[in-house]
Design a protein around this motif. Sequence first.
Motif, PDB file in Angstrom:
ATOM      1  N   LEU A 390       0.960  -1.239   0.013  1.00 36.09           N
ATOM      2  CA  LEU A 390       0.025  -0.167  -0.037  1.00 36.09           C
ATOM      3  C   LEU A 390       0.886   1.344   0.052  1.00 36.09           C
ATOM      4  N   ARG A 391       0.533   2.103  -0.979  1.00 39.40           N
ATOM      5  CA  ARG A 391       1.457   3.221  -1.236  1.00 39.40           C
ATOM      6  C   ARG A 391       0.436   4.608  -1.295  1.00 39.40           C
ATOM      7  N   LEU A 392       0.649   5.492  -0.217  1.00 35.78           N
ATOM      8  CA  LEU A 392      -0.239   6.919  -0.377  1.00 35.78           C
ATOM      9  C   LEU A 392       0.878   7.919  -0.545  1.00 35.78           C
ATOM     10  N   GLY A 393       0.702   8.606  -1.681  1.00 28.81           N
ATOM     11  CA  GLY A 393       1.565   9.758  -1.790  1.00 28.81           C
ATOM     12  C   GLY A 393       1.079  10.899  -2.881  1.00 28.81           C
ATOM     13  N   VAL A 394       1.848  11.761  -3.055  1.00 28.38           N
ATOM     14  CA  VAL A 394       1.381  12.794  -4.138  1.00 28.38           C
ATOM     15  C   VAL A 394       2.001  12.654  -5.374  1.00 28.38           C
ATOM     16  N   GLU A 395       1.206  12.475  -6.364  1.00 37.89           N
ATOM     17  CA  GLU A 395       1.943  12.307  -7.723  1.00 37.89           C
ATOM     18  C   GLU A 395       1.168  13.303  -8.601  1.00 37.89           C
ATOM     19  N   THR A 402      -2.366   3.715  -3.712  1.00 37.14           N
ATOM     20  CA  THR A 402      -1.900   2.397  -4.587  1.00 37.14           C
ATOM     21  C   THR A 402      -2.017   1.333  -3.712  1.00 37.14           C
ATOM     22  N   ILE A 403      -2.876   0.212  -3.845  1.00 40.59           N
ATOM     23  CA  ILE A 403      -2.612  -1.052  -3.262  1.00 40.59           C
ATOM     24  C   ILE A 403      -2.598  -2.279  -4.526  1.00 40.59           C
ATOM     25  N   ALA A 451      -6.603   4.954  -5.999  1.00 45.69           N
ATOM     26  CA  ALA A 451      -7.820   6.029  -5.973  1.00 45.69           C
ATOM     27  C   ALA A 451      -7.067   7.297  -6.005  1.00 45.69           C
ATOM     28  N   THR A 452      -7.545   8.061  -6.798  1.00 46.45           N
ATOM     29  CA  THR A 452      -6.672   9.358  -7.016  1.00 46.45           C
ATOM     30  C   THR A 452      -7.533  10.486  -6.602  1.00 46.45           C
TER      31      THR A 452
END
Length: 462
Positions: A390-395, A402-403, A451-452
Amino acid sequence: MRRILVRSDGAAPETAAPLADWPVAPPPVADRSEVRAAVQRFLLTGLVVLLIAAVPATWWIRAVAEEHAVEHVLRVTQRLANYAVAPLITDDLLVGDPAATAQLDTRLRPWLTDGTIRRIKIWDESGTIVYSDEHELIGQNYGPPSWDEDLVAQGDGVAAIEHQQEAENSRESGAGRLVEVYVGFVPAGGEQLVFEAYYDDSIVRDEQHSVLMGMAPAFLLTLALFQLAQLAPAVGLARRIQDHRTARAQLLQHAVDAAELERVRVARDLHDDVIQDLAGLSYSLEAQEMVADVPEQRSALGRSRTILQGSLRTLRGITTALYSPDLMTLGLPKALSRLADPLAQRGIDTSVQIGPAVFLTPEQEGMFLKVAREAFANISKHAHASTVSLRLGVEHGATVLTISDDGTGFDDSRGSPEGHLGMRIMRDIADAAGAALEVRSQPGVGTTVLATLPHDAVTSRF
C-alpha cells in the motif's frame, strides 16, 4: 511479515472518536466557480464561432463590394466614352492632328488631374492607339488587341484589377495594382473604337471599406445578439447540470454513510452478542472437556471446542473488517497498518508506505481508509496473494492511494468478477469524495487499485 513506512507528521491527535461517530461533511454545494467556468467556456466558444463566421463573411462582403465598385467604374467609363470623348473623335484626331488632340486633352484633363484616372488610351480595331494622354503612345500598334473580341461588336465593357506588365504599359508598371477598364463606343464618324482607362485601385478599396463598414456592424450585432440570447439558457443548463451533480454526490454520500452505519451496527451486534455468547460457549465446552470421564466424550468436546474457536476467530476477523480502526485516535498511517494486520497474521508479506507530503482533511483520510479496507477485504477473500503493498503519496499534484497484490487477479477488460461487491463499494466511496478509482488486473499477475484525489479536491477543503 509486515513493513511500515509512515510520514514524519503522522502523530495521532489526542482526542478520540470512532470513525462511525464522526460528523461526515456533506458534499460541497454547487460551486459558483464551476457555473462561471461553464459560462466562460460557452462565451469563448461563441467568440470562436463568431470569428469563424466573421472571416468568410468579411471576404464575401469584400468580394461583393469589389464587384459593385468595378461595375460602378464600368458605368462611369462608359458614360465618359459616350458623352465626353465620342463627340470629339474626328477624322483629324484619327490622323494625329495636334489641334484635335489638344482639344481632347482639355476635355479629359479634369479626370486626369484629380487622380481619378491614371492613364487614358483610345484604340482602333487593329490595335493601334489613336489617342493617349501620353502623346508618345499615339500611333503605336501593339498587335492584336488584348480585350475580348465581342467588346467592340456588342459594346460590353470589361475590367480587371492587376499589375500592368504588358509592353504597352511600360509607364504604368511601377504604379502597383490598377483597375484596367475597356469599353467600346462609336463616335460620330461611325468607326467603332475602344476606350481604355486605368484607375488607381484605391477606388475599389474605398468602396470595399464603405460597404464593409456599412454591413459589418449589423452583421456582428446580429451574431452578438444571437449569442446573448443563448446565454441565459446556457447558464440555466450549467446550473441544472451542477445541481444534478451535487444531488448525485449527496446521494452517493448518503449511501456510503448508510453502508458505514450498517457495518458498525452489524459489527457491534456480532461483538456484543454473538461473539460473546460463542466465547462463553467455548469456555463451557472447555470446562466440560476437563471433567468428562469418557475419553470419546472428551475427544468430541475437544473437536467441538476447536471448531468453535475457529469460528470465533473468523467472526472476529469479519468484525475487524466491518469496523474500521479508530482513525482519530491512531492517525491515518497506524490505521492503515491496523487494516493490514489480518493479512500479516496470515503470513502475507505486507508493506504500508505514506509519503511525507500527504496532507488531507479527516473526511478525505476516511475515504482512503474505507477504500483500503475494501481492497484488503477483497485480497483476503479472493486474491490468494503472498505480497501486498500500500502506497499513499502525491503524484503530479494529486493524492494517490495504490494497493497492489500478486494474487490470482482477473481480466479487468470484462469488469469486476461476478459477486465482487467490494469493487462497487470502493467506486461509490471514491465518487462521493470527488476521487477517481481505477482497477487494473490480469489473470495470474495480480491486481492494483488506484484511488486518485485531484489537487483541486484536496485544496478546496482547506
